[in-house]
Design a protein around this motif. Structure first.
Motif, PDB file in Angstrom:
ATOM      1  N   THR A 178       0.186   0.257 -12.268  1.00 63.65           N
ATOM      2  CA  THR A 178       1.006  -0.756 -11.600  1.00 63.65           C
ATOM      3  C   THR A 178       0.743  -0.777 -10.092  1.00 63.65           C
ATOM      4  OG1 THR A 178       2.832   0.824 -11.375  1.00 63.65           O
ATOM      5  CG2 THR A 178       2.825  -0.586 -13.333  1.00 63.65           C
ATOM      6  N   HIS A 179      -0.190   0.055  -9.636  1.00 61.99           N
ATOM      7  CA  HIS A 179      -0.467   0.163  -8.215  1.00 61.99           C
ATOM      8  C   HIS A 179      -1.305  -1.010  -7.711  1.00 61.99           C
ATOM      9  CE1 HIS A 179      -3.759   1.745 -10.515  1.00 61.99           C
ATOM     10  NE2 HIS A 179      -4.540   1.857  -9.455  1.00 61.99           N
ATOM     11  N   GLU A 180      -1.209  -1.285  -6.414  1.00 59.74           N
ATOM     12  CA  GLU A 180      -2.058  -2.288  -5.775  1.00 59.74           C
ATOM     13  C   GLU A 180      -3.057  -1.594  -4.844  1.00 59.74           C
ATOM     14  OE1 GLU A 180       0.746  -6.270  -5.752  1.00 59.74           O
ATOM     15  OE2 GLU A 180       0.707  -5.034  -3.944  1.00 59.74           O
ATOM     16  N   MET A 181      -2.525  -0.958  -3.805  1.00 59.32           N
ATOM     17  CA  MET A 181      -3.378  -0.187  -2.899  1.00 59.32           C
ATOM     18  C   MET A 181      -2.692   1.133  -2.592  1.00 59.32           C
ATOM     19  SD  MET A 181      -4.807  -3.059  -0.211  1.00 59.32           S
ATOM     20  CE  MET A 181      -3.263  -3.947  -0.049  1.00 59.32           C
ATOM     21  N   TRP A 182      -3.491   2.134  -2.278  1.00 61.36           N
ATOM     22  CA  TRP A 182      -2.907   3.437  -1.961  1.00 61.36           C
ATOM     23  C   TRP A 182      -3.876   4.243  -1.113  1.00 61.36           C
ATOM     24  CZ3 TRP A 182      -6.037   2.875  -6.062  1.00 61.36           C
ATOM     25  CH2 TRP A 182      -6.837   3.940  -6.448  1.00 61.36           C
ATOM     26  N   ALA A 183      -3.338   5.288  -0.499  1.00 61.36           N
ATOM     27  CA  ALA A 183      -4.154   6.210   0.279  1.00 61.36           C
ATOM     28  C   ALA A 183      -4.025   7.596  -0.326  1.00 61.36           C
ATOM     29  CB  ALA A 183      -3.692   6.225   1.737  1.00 61.36           C
ATOM     30  N   ALA A 184      -5.147   8.251  -0.521  1.00 60.09           N
ATOM     31  CA  ALA A 184      -5.137   9.603  -1.078  1.00 60.09           C
ATOM     32  C   ALA A 184      -6.449  10.281  -0.722  1.00 60.09           C
ATOM     33  CB  ALA A 184      -4.951   9.580  -2.597  1.00 60.09           C
ATOM     34  N   ALA A 185      -6.437  11.597  -0.750  1.00 61.34           N
ATOM     35  CA  ALA A 185      -7.649  12.365  -0.490  1.00 61.34           C
ATOM     36  C   ALA A 185      -8.268  12.792  -1.810  1.00 61.34           C
ATOM     37  CB  ALA A 185      -7.321  13.600   0.363  1.00 61.34           C
ATOM     38  N   TRP A 186      -9.564  13.091  -1.795  1.00 61.37           N
ATOM     39  CA  TRP A 186     -10.235  13.533  -3.005  1.00 61.37           C
ATOM     40  C   TRP A 186     -11.234  14.632  -2.661  1.00 61.37           C
ATOM     41  CZ3 TRP A 186     -15.111  12.506  -1.505  1.00 61.37           C
ATOM     42  CH2 TRP A 186     -15.357  11.347  -0.737  1.00 61.37           C
ATOM     43  N   GLY A 187     -11.563  15.396  -3.664  1.00 61.11           N
ATOM     44  CA  GLY A 187     -12.576  16.424  -3.492  1.00 61.11           C
ATOM     45  C   GLY A 187     -13.850  16.008  -4.202  1.00 61.11           C
ATOM     46  N   ALA A 188     -14.932  16.701  -3.921  1.00 61.67           N
ATOM     47  CA  ALA A 188     -16.212  16.346  -4.529  1.00 61.67           C
ATOM     48  C   ALA A 188     -16.925  17.598  -5.011  1.00 61.67           C
ATOM     49  CB  ALA A 188     -17.096  15.606  -3.518  1.00 61.67           C
ATOM     50  N   THR A 189     -17.555  17.487  -6.172  1.00 58.23           N
ATOM     51  CA  THR A 189     -18.321  18.596  -6.727  1.00 58.23           C
ATOM     52  C   THR A 189     -19.753  18.558  -6.194  1.00 58.23           C
ATOM     53  OG1 THR A 189     -18.975  17.289  -8.658  1.00 58.23           O
ATOM     54  CG2 THR A 189     -16.943  18.584  -8.831  1.00 58.23           C
ATOM     55  N   ILE A 190     -20.505  19.602  -6.471  1.00 55.07           N
ATOM     56  CA  ILE A 190     -21.867  19.680  -5.954  1.00 55.07           C
ATOM     57  C   ILE A 190     -22.763  18.597  -6.557  1.00 55.07           C
ATOM     58  CG2 ILE A 190     -22.666  21.337  -7.711  1.00 55.07           C
ATOM     59  CD1 ILE A 190     -24.274  22.692  -5.436  1.00 55.07           C
ATOM     60  N   ASP A 191     -22.466  18.154  -7.779  1.00 49.97           N
ATOM     61  CA  ASP A 191     -23.217  17.058  -8.382  1.00 49.97           C
ATOM     62  C   ASP A 191     -22.365  15.796  -8.308  1.00 49.97           C
ATOM     63  OD1 ASP A 191     -25.758  16.607 -10.419  1.00 49.97           O
ATOM     64  OD2 ASP A 191     -24.110  15.215 -10.787  1.00 49.97           O
ATOM     65  N   PRO A 192     -22.836  14.749  -7.649  1.00 47.88           N
ATOM     66  CA  PRO A 192     -22.026  13.553  -7.405  1.00 47.88           C
ATOM     67  C   PRO A 192     -21.988  12.577  -8.579  1.00 47.88           C
ATOM     68  CG  PRO A 192     -24.154  13.273  -6.398  1.00 47.88           C
ATOM     69  CD  PRO A 192     -24.170  14.650  -7.015  1.00 47.88           C
ATOM     70  N   ASP A 193     -21.816  13.069  -9.782  1.00 46.66           N
ATOM     71  CA  ASP A 193     -21.772  12.202 -10.963  1.00 46.66           C
ATOM     72  C   ASP A 193     -20.590  11.236 -10.841  1.00 46.66           C
ATOM     73  OD1 ASP A 193     -22.012  11.024 -13.390  1.00 46.66           O
ATOM     74  OD2 ASP A 193     -21.381  12.764 -14.557  1.00 46.66           O
ATOM     75  N   VAL A 203       0.864  -1.172   0.000  1.00 41.82           N
ATOM     76  CA  VAL A 203       0.000   0.000   0.000  1.00 41.82           C
ATOM     77  C   VAL A 203       0.904   1.226   0.000  1.00 41.82           C
ATOM     78  CG1 VAL A 203      -0.199  -0.063   2.530  1.00 41.82           C
ATOM     79  CG2 VAL A 203      -1.840   1.252   1.198  1.00 41.82           C
ATOM     80  N   MET A 204       0.645   2.139  -0.925  1.00 43.22           N
ATOM     81  CA  MET A 204       1.437   3.356  -1.060  1.00 43.22           C
ATOM     82  C   MET A 204       0.705   4.504  -0.366  1.00 43.22           C
ATOM     83  SD  MET A 204       2.339   2.892  -5.114  1.00 43.22           S
ATOM     84  CE  MET A 204       3.680   4.096  -5.162  1.00 43.22           C
ATOM     85  N   ILE A 205       1.475   5.278   0.396  1.00 45.15           N
ATOM     86  CA  ILE A 205       0.878   6.407   1.102  1.00 45.15           C
ATOM     87  C   ILE A 205       1.863   7.576   1.111  1.00 45.15           C
ATOM     88  CG2 ILE A 205       1.630   5.432   3.328  1.00 45.15           C
ATOM     89  CD1 ILE A 205      -0.837   6.821   4.585  1.00 45.15           C
ATOM     90  N   PRO A 206       1.449   8.727   0.611  1.00 48.68           N
ATOM     91  CA  PRO A 206       2.344   9.892   0.587  1.00 48.68           C
ATOM     92  C   PRO A 206       2.393  10.568   1.952  1.00 48.68           C
ATOM     93  CG  PRO A 206       0.246  10.446  -0.423  1.00 48.68           C
ATOM     94  CD  PRO A 206       0.164   8.992  -0.054  1.00 48.68           C
ATOM     95  N   ALA A 207       3.185  10.000   2.852  1.00 45.58           N
ATOM     96  CA  ALA A 207       3.255  10.499   4.229  1.00 45.58           C
ATOM     97  C   ALA A 207       4.621  11.113   4.529  1.00 45.58           C
ATOM     98  CB  ALA A 207       2.947   9.370   5.208  1.00 45.58           C
ATOM     99  N   ASP A 208       5.297  11.592   3.472  1.00 43.65           N
ATOM    100  CA  ASP A 208       6.581  12.294   3.605  1.00 43.65           C
ATOM    101  C   ASP A 208       7.674  11.443   4.226  1.00 43.65           C
ATOM    102  OD1 ASP A 208       5.491  14.593   2.480  1.00 43.65           O
ATOM    103  OD2 ASP A 208       4.848  15.371   4.423  1.00 43.65           O
ATOM    104  N   GLY A 209       7.494  10.126   4.203  1.00 40.83           N
ATOM    105  CA  GLY A 209       8.519   9.245   4.743  1.00 40.83           C
ATOM    106  C   GLY A 209       8.562   9.195   6.257  1.00 40.83           C
ATOM    107  N   VAL A 210       7.670   9.917   6.916  1.00 41.94           N
ATOM    108  CA  VAL A 210       7.680   9.979   8.386  1.00 41.94           C
ATOM    109  C   VAL A 210       6.307   9.666   8.987  1.00 41.94           C
ATOM    110  CG1 VAL A 210       9.620  11.575   8.516  1.00 41.94           C
ATOM    111  CG2 VAL A 210       7.295  12.493   8.291  1.00 41.94           C
ATOM    112  N   GLY A 211       5.408   9.127   8.167  1.00 39.99           N
ATOM    113  CA  GLY A 211       4.077   8.766   8.674  1.00 39.99           C
ATOM    114  C   GLY A 211       3.142   9.923   8.874  1.00 39.99           C
ATOM    115  N   ASP A 212       3.420  11.059   8.213  1.00 43.02           N
ATOM    116  CA  ASP A 212       2.581  12.241   8.386  1.00 43.02           C
ATOM    117  C   ASP A 212       1.403  12.198   7.423  1.00 43.02           C
ATOM    118  OD1 ASP A 212       1.557  14.656   9.112  1.00 43.02           O
ATOM    119  OD2 ASP A 212       3.041  15.868   8.039  1.00 43.02           O
ATOM    120  N   HIS A 213       0.410  11.427   7.775  1.00 44.42           N
ATOM    121  CA  HIS A 213      -0.796  11.271   6.959  1.00 44.42           C
ATOM    122  C   HIS A 213      -1.905  10.746   7.866  1.00 44.42           C
ATOM    123  CE1 HIS A 213      -3.572   9.756   3.893  1.00 44.42           C
ATOM    124  NE2 HIS A 213      -2.889  10.428   3.001  1.00 44.42           N
ATOM    125  N   PRO A 214      -3.132  11.247   7.722  1.00 45.58           N
ATOM    126  CA  PRO A 214      -4.214  10.817   8.610  1.00 45.58           C
ATOM    127  C   PRO A 214      -4.523   9.330   8.542  1.00 45.58           C
ATOM    128  CG  PRO A 214      -5.041  12.165   6.805  1.00 45.58           C
ATOM    129  CD  PRO A 214      -3.564  12.310   6.800  1.00 45.58           C
TER     130      PRO A 214
END
Length: 260
Positions: free
Chosen positions: A142-157, A93-104
């Motif tokens: 080539t990814h398997e699992m990852w953690a990332a944040a996303w935004g959402a628009t007013i219409d949830p298409d 699992v890939m997580i962009p936590a700056d190499g120090v675990g800084d991610h929620p």
């Protein structure tokens, strides 16, 4: 979430903004806590469970799911010893936590890693110092699992993110990085796109979200809260729009605001 965001985030059970008109609410029929049933459809948790009880119950439920998926379980050791064809004993699992675990989500992954280790499954946490490594991996599929944040628009298409035609390398938008491919889901997404009836669309999106969760391609965890700060010494707060929300910011009616 509490340890990282305190009151600035809330747990969500569906992969959609909880402030969206289409989001399932606790009072809605069919609303469920995400992944709270075992492989036989029975509740994993009971009301009298404390946190440690829930962790153990979740682990036992995971064992049931791995067995159903065809993993070989050694009852004497309480661990899985072999994976079925097409699966593995180790996943990254890939997580962009700056190499120090800084991610929620980092502590969630660490706890999951420790729990899975007890039953013989290895979860490798790739804590990235450069988030571009994650996006490059996703773009290359080539990814398997990852953690990332996303935004959402007013219409949830859901078309771009979940429609099968938009899987990576299929000639669409390449925005379906989950590689989900489900004709029933595609039909629901397109049907919801055609209807102007908001109540009908919400019911369709609930069905779509249930399918997405059933495939297990998304694990909803948290949603950040928007914070708006006003100075009562500078602004007449009676003139601030009372209907501020995620999709209707305070500046939408800025012409009505008065300075003191």
């Amino acid at each position: 979430m509490d340890s990282y965001y305190a009151d600035a985030a809330t747990v969500i059970n569906y992969p959609i903004s909880s402030t969206s008109w289409a989001a399932p609410q606790k009072t809605d029929e069919g609303y469920e806590v995400a992944y709270s049933k075992d492989v036989n459809g029975n509740p994993i948790y009971t009301a009298d469970m404390v946190a440690e009880d829930k962790y153990e119950a979740a682990l036992q439920a995971a064992i049931g799911y791995f067995k159903a998926a065809g993993y070989t379980f050694d009852e004497s050791t309480g661990k899985f010893v072999a994976a079925p064809e097409g699966a593995k004993m180790k996943y990254e699992v890939m997580i962009p936590a700056d190499g120090v675990g800084d991610h929620p989500a980092f502590s969630i992954l660490k706890d999951t890693q420790a729990a899975l280790e007890k039953i013989g499954i290895t979860l490798e946490i790739n804590d990235l110092t450069d988030a571009n490594e994650l996006w490059d991996s996703i773009n290359a599929n080539t990814h398997e699992m990852w953690a990332a944040a996303w935004g959402a628009t007013i219409d949830p298409d859901m078309y771009q993110v979940y429609h099968s035609s938009n899987r990576i390398g299929r000639g669409g938008t390449d925005s379906n990085s989950y590689n989900i491919n489900d004709p029933e889901l595609d039909q629901i997404i397109m049907e919801a796109r055609r209807s102007p009836d908001q109540a009908y669309r919400k019911a369709l999106y609930k069905r779509a979200l249930d399918i997405i969760l059933d495939w297990g391609v998304v694990i909803p965890t948290y949603q950040r809260q928007n914070l708006v700060i006003f100075s009562t010494q500078r602004i007449n707060t009676d003139t601030i729009t009372p209907d501020i929300s995620t999709y209707y910011e305070c500046f939408r009616e800025i012409e009505k605001m008065e300075m003191r």
